[in-house]
Design an enzyme around this catalytic site. Structure first.
Site, mmCIF file in Angstrom:
data_model
loop_
_atom_site.group_PDB
_atom_site.id
_atom_site.type_symbol
_atom_site.label_atom_id
_atom_site.label_comp_id
_atom_site.label_asym_id
_atom_site.label_seq_id
_atom_site.Cartn_x
_atom_site.Cartn_y
_atom_site.Cartn_z
ATOM 1 N N HIS A 65 15.320 -12.436 83.530
ATOM 2 C CA HIS A 65 14.257 -11.566 83.013
ATOM 3 C C HIS A 65 13.379 -10.958 84.092
ATOM 4 C CE1 HIS A 65 14.699 -12.838 78.707
ATOM 5 N NE2 HIS A 65 15.135 -13.953 79.271
ATOM 6 N N LYS A 121 -0.149 -5.669 76.677
ATOM 7 C CA LYS A 121 0.861 -6.467 77.388
ATOM 8 C C LYS A 121 0.105 -7.409 78.307
ATOM 9 C CE LYS A 121 2.462 -2.430 78.979
ATOM 10 N NZ LYS A 121 3.894 -2.545 78.646
ATOM 11 N N ARG A 122 0.808 -8.380 78.902
ATOM 12 C CA ARG A 122 0.138 -9.240 79.867
ATOM 13 C C ARG A 122 -0.502 -8.395 80.970
ATOM 14 N NH1 ARG A 122 0.559 -14.993 79.302
ATOM 15 N NH2 ARG A 122 -0.462 -15.047 81.339
ATOM 16 N N LYS A 168 2.350 -3.961 86.083
ATOM 17 C CA LYS A 168 2.286 -3.203 84.830
ATOM 18 C C LYS A 168 1.259 -2.070 84.898
ATOM 19 C CE LYS A 168 3.628 -7.290 82.070
ATOM 20 N NZ LYS A 168 4.838 -6.911 81.295
ATOM 21 N N THR A 200 9.433 -4.865 75.740
ATOM 22 C CA THR A 200 9.805 -4.857 74.325
ATOM 23 C C THR A 200 8.685 -4.241 73.483
ATOM 24 O OG1 THR A 200 9.100 -7.168 74.292
ATOM 25 C CG2 THR A 200 11.467 -6.747 74.319
ATOM 26 N N LYS A 227 8.563 -1.619 70.079
ATOM 27 C CA LYS A 227 7.759 -1.823 68.868
ATOM 28 C C LYS A 227 6.889 -0.599 68.596
ATOM 29 C CE LYS A 227 7.797 -6.661 70.095
ATOM 30 N NZ LYS A 227 7.117 -7.737 70.847
#
Ligand code: 26Q
Length: 823
Positions: free
Chosen positions: A366, A557-558, A563, A665, A669
């Site tokens: 991952h 998200k985290r 990110k 992911t 969504k």
């Protein structure tokens, strides 16, 4: 008989029978009386009512699987981020509508009861939620499967903001009991750790290693039933809780130390206490290794117990009945543990042992980031698992021999590929163990798998090209559309029928309505309703009033530098500055919505949270802004909150540096719920773009190849800083005390530092200009309501590929060789 599903059950699902069941459960199972019961009591009674119906199907499923001695897949994961269980269960059973009525007739409201349920937050983020989506798809598609993990007493911490800072609180999710758990003391396992290895002669006169003086711990299985949608199949999530093995330490006990003896028990009980709150490796924590081994050992023993019960003939059939999927390297110690059991306990030859092991395991990677790859010092590893360390050396010896055959005399290749990293200290590389011990290694999006082959494991790929394969991630449309967005789900069903939750490609039929003005209006009206609902949550949790007709710009998200929440923040600052400098600036009003938890020890991530909150505070209270922009950070991001935010999003921020996000992911969504993506060509964004079409997504930023090129030339973020007046201004601004006038000087300075002197590892400055330009296009596009609606509809219509049903079919067909078993 069931009225809404074809599966024949004995419990009645009529409104009156459900009502009766709820009252019975309240009275006899919970010992509460209707006139005194709290909402939580009612929620529990309703949950037990659903559970009773699930248990019937569970028994039918498990006895069918046993009778047919089916091949099963075992999904081993340190994390299962299940979220709330009740509504999902009701939808999957097909009793949602009748139960809503039954609850109404009792004078209650199902929606309110549902909000009483704690999230089952036994995961950090994407990897844990993926495991939960996979269980939903495995059950729905009738694949024989069992998920194995840990029954953490404390899930991921609860997040609160105090003065804009993240404060962590323990997540005591089991405080009021868990109606979904079924404890199984008859399947308790005893496992061993620590101690040392001695060599002794066994009964056959062989000189054999023996693991002695080990500490024993018990694992108690807690089963969570997972019902499939519109099928009789119910699969199990089996989670282990640790218990002290010995009632008392007898020696201490006999010396009069009764209390001390009892207190010693707590060491064995601490293993399953708490989930580690990092979503990148936290190196070297002994308890984490103990957790990994504890649950792996319990699970393998349980798998072997079941295998032996169904197949008395011996080990020949093992790998034809058992497929084990490793969710990242966290359970990779299973490779050494199964080897140890077969070789030491079952007395198979090494050749036979290794043949069985390498036909059993498959490994999902991952992450590409080298610093996130799991390693354990040989010292620590040998102390906790002395025999396993020897076995890993044995595995490595054979592995080195294979490398010698492939690249004779090439010691550099041996150094690179070894399971043991020769340094100070020596380390066990869990990813190498996982690759060597598995018959399949997969990435989680097309580009991620390509990068696995080309940059992370190029030599392993050369050694064994057919081992590597891609399985692009997916999400369950039951939770992430049907359950979380009932208004949109009903609209969709009214146009294309009701079979889409199980046949997601049906959504394609919505394309025919993309230009239909009536449908567009209806689609956007529903989006508006969802935004109103989210606005109420924002009002309550953030104390900020937002306008639901503004563009809802969402990054959930985290919190991680890769990110790039900080890039989003630079955009916000750019707009704010433009508004101040040009009071009449005509821009599309936006609400910037963040939700994210930072790992408790990750200081920079916490500083970014503080910065977003501080900037939000300033902007939200600046009358000059005239509500053109608002910034809110919703506290305590979790599955149930995601289910509220996602249906209300207009814009989905997927802005990681190309080459850093394995898949993502949340991107799937949000697109499924009609949000348009602004994103880089990273992870699954690339495949989303292929599906929805270039004209229905906003892509910006350097590509993987360009990032590599920039880094090769020697990236200097100062070049971008000096060349762009606006960029320079906002970077300096965020590093100043302007947004935190009442705090110690310099608390946000590390943010500026990391973007400049710190080297800007994630190329924020390199992508800034393109991001700002792309956001301008988004703002303009949103003003054309019909055109935006069309794009949003086409996103919903075209992202069927990202159903976890598709992903699970691919694993089942290509990796697990698993057949569907209808119940
Ligand atoms: C490891 C050792 C010690 C402590 C913690 C950990 C640890 C825990 C969780 C390491 C990593 C994680 C989680 C990683 C994760 O969520 N990765 C995400 O997986 C998603 C599903 O494949 C992808 O979509 C995301 O791109 C990826 O970041």
């Amino acid at each position: 008989m069931s009225s809404t599903s074809e599966f024949q059950t004995t419990l009645d699902n009529s409104v009156s029978a459900l009502k009766e069941s709820i009252l019975q459960n309240l009275t006899y199972r919970l010992a509460r009386f209707p006139n005194r019961a709290t909402k939580r009591d009612w929620m529990l009674a309703v949950s037990y009512t659903a559970r009773d119906r699930i248990l019937e199907r569970l028994q039918a499923t498990q006895s069918t699987h046993q009778k047919n001695k089916v091949r099963r897949v075992y999904y081993l994961s340190l994390e299962f981020l299940m979220g709330r269980m009740l509504s999902n269960g009701l939808y999957n059973l097909g009793i949602f509508d009748n139960l809503t009525k039954a609850v109404e007739e009792l004078g209650l409201n199902l929606e309110e009861l549902r909000n009483e349920e704690n999230d089952m937050g036994l995961g950090n983020g994407g990897l844990g939620r993926l495991a939960a989506c996979f269980l939903d798809s495995l059950a729905t598609l009738d694949y024989p499967a069992i998920g194995y993990g840990i029954y953490y007493e404390y899930g991921l911490f609860r997040q609160e903001f105090v003065n804009g800072y993240q404060i962590e609180h323990p997540d005591n999710w089991l405080k009021f009991g868990n109606p979904w758990e079924i404890v199984r003391p008859e399947y308790i396992q005893t496992i061993e750790m620590y101690g040392e290895v001695e060599y002794i002669f066994d009964d056959l006169g062989n000189y054999r290693p023996k693991w002695v003086n080990s500490k024993k711990v018990m694992g108690v299985p807690y089963d969570i039933p997972v019902p499939g949608y519109d099928t009789g199949t119910v699969i199990l999530l089996r989670l282990w809780r640790s218990r002290a093995f010995e009632e008392f330490n007898l020696e201490t006990f006999n010396q009069g130390g009764y209390v001390e003896a009892v207190r010693e028990k707590s060491i064995g009980e601490s293993i399953s206490k708490v989930l580690y709150p990092n979503d990148k490796t936290e190196n070297g924590k002994e308890l984490r290794l103990v957790q990994q081994y504890f649950f792996v050992s319990c699970s393998l023993r349980d798998i072997i117990r079941r295998f032996k019960a169904e197949n008395p003939g011996g080990w020949e059939l093992f790998s034809s009945k058992v497929a084990v999927q490793l969710n990242d390297t966290h359970p990779a110690i299973a490779i050494a543990e199964l080897s140890r059991i077969l070789y030491d306990e079952e007395n198979l030859s090494w050749e036979k042992t290794w043949e069985i092991v390498t036909q059993t395991f498959a490994y999902t990677n991952h992450t590409l980031m080298p610093e996130a790859l799991e390693k354990w010092s040989v010292d620590l590893f040998g102390r906790v698992l002395p025999r396993h360390l020897q076995i890993i050396f044995e595995i490595n010896k054979h592995h080195m021999e294979q490398i010698e055959r492939h690249w004779p005399g090439d010691n550099e290749k041996k150094r690179i590929l070894s399971i043991i990293e020769e340094g100070h200290p020596k380390m066990v590389r869990m990813a190498h163990l996982a690759v060597v011990g598995s018959y399949s290694v997969n990435g989680v999006a097309a580009i991620h798998t390509e990068l696995l082959k080309k940059t992370l494991f190029p030599e392993f790929f050369e050694l064994n090209p057919t081992k590597f394969n891609n399985k692009t991630n997916g999400i369950t449309p039951r939770r992430w559309l049907q359950a979380c967005n009932p208004l949109l789900s009903n609209l969709i069903s009214s146009k294309i029928g009701k079979s889409w939750p199980k046949n997601i490609d049906e959504l394609k039929k919505l394309e025919a309505f993309a230009e239909d003005a009536e449908f567009q209006k209806e689609f956007m009206r529903i989006k508006f309703e969802n935004k109103k609902r989210l606005s109420a949550i924002i009002e309550k949790d953030c104390g900020v009033t937002v306008d639901p007709s503004a563009l809802f710009d969402v990054q959930i998200k985290r919190l991680h530098e890769y990110k790039r929440q900080q890039l989003n923040l630079l955009h916000i600052l750019t707009l704010y500055r433009r508004i101040i400098q040009n009071p009449n600036l005509d821009i599309q009003p936006r609400v910037f919505i963040f939700a994210a938890k930072a790992a408790p020890g990750y200081d920079m991530a916490k500083t970014i949270i503080k910065a977003i909150n501080a900037v939000g505070e300033k902007i939200n209270n600046d009358p000059r802004v005239e509500n053109r922009i608002k910034v809110v950070f919703l506290p305590n991001y979790r599955v149930s909150l995601a289910q509220r935010i996602i249906p209300a999003a207009d814009l989905s921020e997927q802005i990681s540096t190309a080459g850093t996000e394995a898949s993502g992911t949340g991107n799937m969504k949000l697109a499924l719920n009609g949000a348009l993506t602004i994103g880089t060509l990273d992870g699954a964004n690339i495949e989303i773009k292929e599906e929805v079409g270039d004209e229905n997504i906003f892509i910006f930023g350097h590509t993987v190849d360009e990032v590599e090129e920039i880094r090769k030339k020697g990236y200097n973020s100062f070049d971008y800083y000096h060349a762009n007046e606006e960029l320079k201004a906002v970077v300096d601004w965020i590093g100043s005390n302007y947004f935190t006038p009442d705090e110690h000087s310099g608390i946000l300075a590390p943010l500026r530092w990391s973007l400049l002197e710190g080297g800007d590892r994630y190329l924020v400055l390199a992508d800034y200009a393109q991001y700002i330009e792309c956001q301008e296009k988004v703002g303009v596009a949103y003003r054309n309501h019909a055109a935006w609606a069309k794009m949003a509809i086409l996103n919903t219509a075209r992202v069927g590929k990202f159903s976890s049903d598709r992903t699970i079919h691919e694993y089942a067909r290509n990796t697990w060789k698993l057949s569907q078993v209808p119940i």
